[in-house]
Design a protein around this motif. Structure first.
Motif, mmCIF file in Angstrom:
data_model
loop_
_atom_site.group_PDB
_atom_site.id
_atom_site.type_symbol
_atom_site.label_atom_id
_atom_site.label_comp_id
_atom_site.label_asym_id
_atom_site.label_seq_id
_atom_site.Cartn_x
_atom_site.Cartn_y
_atom_site.Cartn_z
ATOM 1 N N PRO A 53 0.809 -1.703 -0.128
ATOM 2 C CA PRO A 53 -0.208 0.235 -0.670
ATOM 3 C C PRO A 53 0.643 1.445 0.436
ATOM 4 O O PRO A 53 1.180 1.711 1.025
ATOM 5 C CB PRO A 53 -0.907 0.043 1.407
ATOM 6 N N LEU A 54 1.066 1.743 -0.794
ATOM 7 C CA LEU A 54 2.557 2.386 -1.141
ATOM 8 C C LEU A 54 1.751 4.244 -0.521
ATOM 9 O O LEU A 54 2.484 4.838 -0.005
ATOM 10 C CB LEU A 54 2.638 2.746 -2.735
ATOM 11 N N THR A 55 1.007 4.315 -1.294
ATOM 12 C CA THR A 55 0.236 5.959 -1.504
ATOM 13 C C THR A 55 0.118 5.703 0.708
ATOM 14 O O THR A 55 0.013 6.646 0.948
ATOM 15 C CB THR A 55 -1.354 5.711 -1.922
ATOM 16 N N ALA A 56 -0.221 4.568 1.424
ATOM 17 C CA ALA A 56 -0.529 4.357 2.744
ATOM 18 C C ALA A 56 0.651 4.691 3.123
ATOM 19 O O ALA A 56 0.490 5.644 4.263
ATOM 20 C CB ALA A 56 -1.537 3.877 3.227
ATOM 21 N N ARG B 55 3.324 5.881 2.520
ATOM 22 C CA ARG B 55 3.753 7.747 1.785
ATOM 23 C C ARG B 55 3.229 8.518 3.196
ATOM 24 O O ARG B 55 3.551 9.473 4.070
ATOM 25 C CB ARG B 55 3.136 8.000 1.107
ATOM 26 N N SER B 56 1.476 8.647 2.905
ATOM 27 C CA SER B 56 0.652 9.421 4.565
ATOM 28 C C SER B 56 1.102 8.930 5.521
ATOM 29 O O SER B 56 1.267 9.661 6.613
ATOM 30 C CB SER B 56 -0.551 9.125 4.116
ATOM 31 N N LEU C 208 2.092 16.793 1.882
ATOM 32 C CA LEU C 208 1.721 16.102 0.224
ATOM 33 C C LEU C 208 0.292 16.519 -0.111
ATOM 34 O O LEU C 208 -0.210 16.058 -1.129
ATOM 35 C CB LEU C 208 0.905 15.140 0.794
ATOM 36 N N VAL D 24 -2.843 17.059 0.562
ATOM 37 C CA VAL D 24 -3.758 16.115 0.426
ATOM 38 C C VAL D 24 -4.481 16.609 1.625
ATOM 39 O O VAL D 24 -4.303 17.812 2.412
ATOM 40 C CB VAL D 24 -3.972 14.891 0.591
ATOM 41 N N ALA E 228 -7.734 13.113 4.167
ATOM 42 C CA ALA E 228 -7.462 11.680 3.453
ATOM 43 C C ALA E 228 -5.933 10.953 3.969
ATOM 44 O O ALA E 228 -5.918 9.979 3.773
ATOM 45 C CB ALA E 228 -6.649 12.900 1.902
ATOM 46 N N ILE E 229 -5.260 11.443 5.205
ATOM 47 C CA ILE E 229 -4.116 11.066 5.401
ATOM 48 C C ILE E 229 -4.930 10.258 6.361
ATOM 49 O O ILE E 229 -3.833 9.081 7.118
ATOM 50 C CB ILE E 229 -3.816 12.135 6.376
ATOM 51 N N GLN F 192 -6.334 6.806 5.239
ATOM 52 C CA GLN F 192 -4.676 6.399 4.520
ATOM 53 C C GLN F 192 -4.301 5.518 6.304
ATOM 54 O O GLN F 192 -4.567 4.064 5.455
ATOM 55 C CB GLN F 192 -3.921 6.691 3.755
ATOM 56 N N GLU G 89 -6.723 3.054 7.373
ATOM 57 C CA GLU G 89 -6.562 1.311 6.639
ATOM 58 C C GLU G 89 -5.338 0.510 6.867
ATOM 59 O O GLU G 89 -5.354 -0.074 6.123
ATOM 60 C CB GLU G 89 -6.485 1.903 4.926
#
Length: 298
Positions: free
Chosen positions: A7-10, A12-13, A30, A32, A36-37, A40, A43
């Motif tokens: 989960p690369l986006t998660a 990163r967050s 980021l 956003v 959203a943070i 992520q 999740e």
């Protein structure tokens, strides 16, 4: 976990939130929303089945598992960033396109190109060899080298004079060994090699005080100076050639200039749309060409 499912986006967050200890600051970094943070991170926690933060009213703190994951991610992200920066910072090879007339390209530019490459190994030069005058549009060359008997400028471009051209007689040492030349008159006992027409030889003999008839001026006619020079190198006759293009062969003794008498034939010019707007690689080439011809080149 397979790499394709990371989960690369998660991650990163999470890394930003853990490093800054703030979902709000992570969102700002980021670009956003804070929501959203938060989503992520939740999740990622659900995927791992472990909490990564302990949440308080106004701040978040990393859990023990969160500290370990942050250390791993920080090291990995720092390594990735450093490698990307190394790649980006590496000197790239620039490609410069130069348009030159065939004779100049073959007799001067190609033999001297290694000198430029030794000074600028990061620049590759693509040489276009044609007689047409380019307009410096689209994918055309950034620089052109032109010879003209009379013109000193061309429309919608700038020109720098490189050097004057003098036409001199040259012959293979083999020819001169058999029949030494003592006076310009002696040339008429040999085959004369002509470039484009017989006019230049006519002017040369006139400068020598001679007016030979058309019958004595016979000989092959070549499309350009380079072809006439090649014929002279092979002992086919005596050519009247551009001293700039013949200089290397004269210095090496492959041809001999029997008389110092010469006749002017215009000049060479370095041409660009705008010298002030040249890219760095073209400016480097222009400066090199200018330096090459800074001293009299005859």
């Amino acid at each position: 976990m397979k790499r394709g499912r990371l989960p690369l986006t998660a991650l990163r967050s999470f890394e930003a939130a853990g490093r800054l200890e703030s979902f709000t600051l992570a969102a700002q970094e980021l670009f956003v929303s804070q929501a959203a943070i938060s989503r992520q991170v939740r999740e990622l926690e659900a995927l791992l089945g472990k909490p990564l933060f302990t949440r308080h009213h106004r701040k978040v703190l990393l859990s023990p598992d969160g500290v370990q994951l942050l250390e791993t991610l920080a090291t990995a992200f720092d390594s990735i960033d450093a490698r990307l920066e190394d790649i980006r910072a590496k000197e790239t090879v620039a490609l410069l396109t130069v348009n030159a007339e065939p004779s100049f390209a073959g007799c001067w530019l190609v033999p001297h190109l290694a000198d430029f490459r030794a000074l600028h190994p990061g620049i590759d030069v693509s040489i276009e060899s044609e007689a047409r005058l380019i307009e410096f549009r689209g994918n055309e060359a950034q620089l052109a080298i032109r010879h003209s008997a009379q013109a000193t400028a061309w429309p919608r471009s700038q020109a720098r004079r490189l050097c004057d051209v003098a036409m001199v007689p040259v012959a293979s040492p083999v020819i001169l060994a058999d029949t030494p030349l003592k006076t310009p008159q002696d040339l008429l006992s040999h085959t004369l090699l002509h470039e484009e027409n017989r006019d230049v030889w006519t002017r040369w003999f006139a400068a020598a005080g001679l007016t030979p008839g058309a019958e004595r001026m016979r000989g092959p006619i070549f499309a350009d100076c380079a072809l006439a020079l090649q014929a002279a190198l092979r002992g086919h006759g005596i050519a009247l050639v551009d001293s700039v293009l013949a200089r290397d062969d004269l210095d090496a003794g492959r041809v001999i200039q029997p008389f110092d008498l010469s006749v002017p034939q215009g000049a060479y010019f370095l041409v660009a749309r705008d010298f002030d707007l040249l890219p760095p690689e073209a400016k480097a080439f222009a400066d090199w060409m200018t330096a090459c011809f800074a001293a009299p080149y005859t």
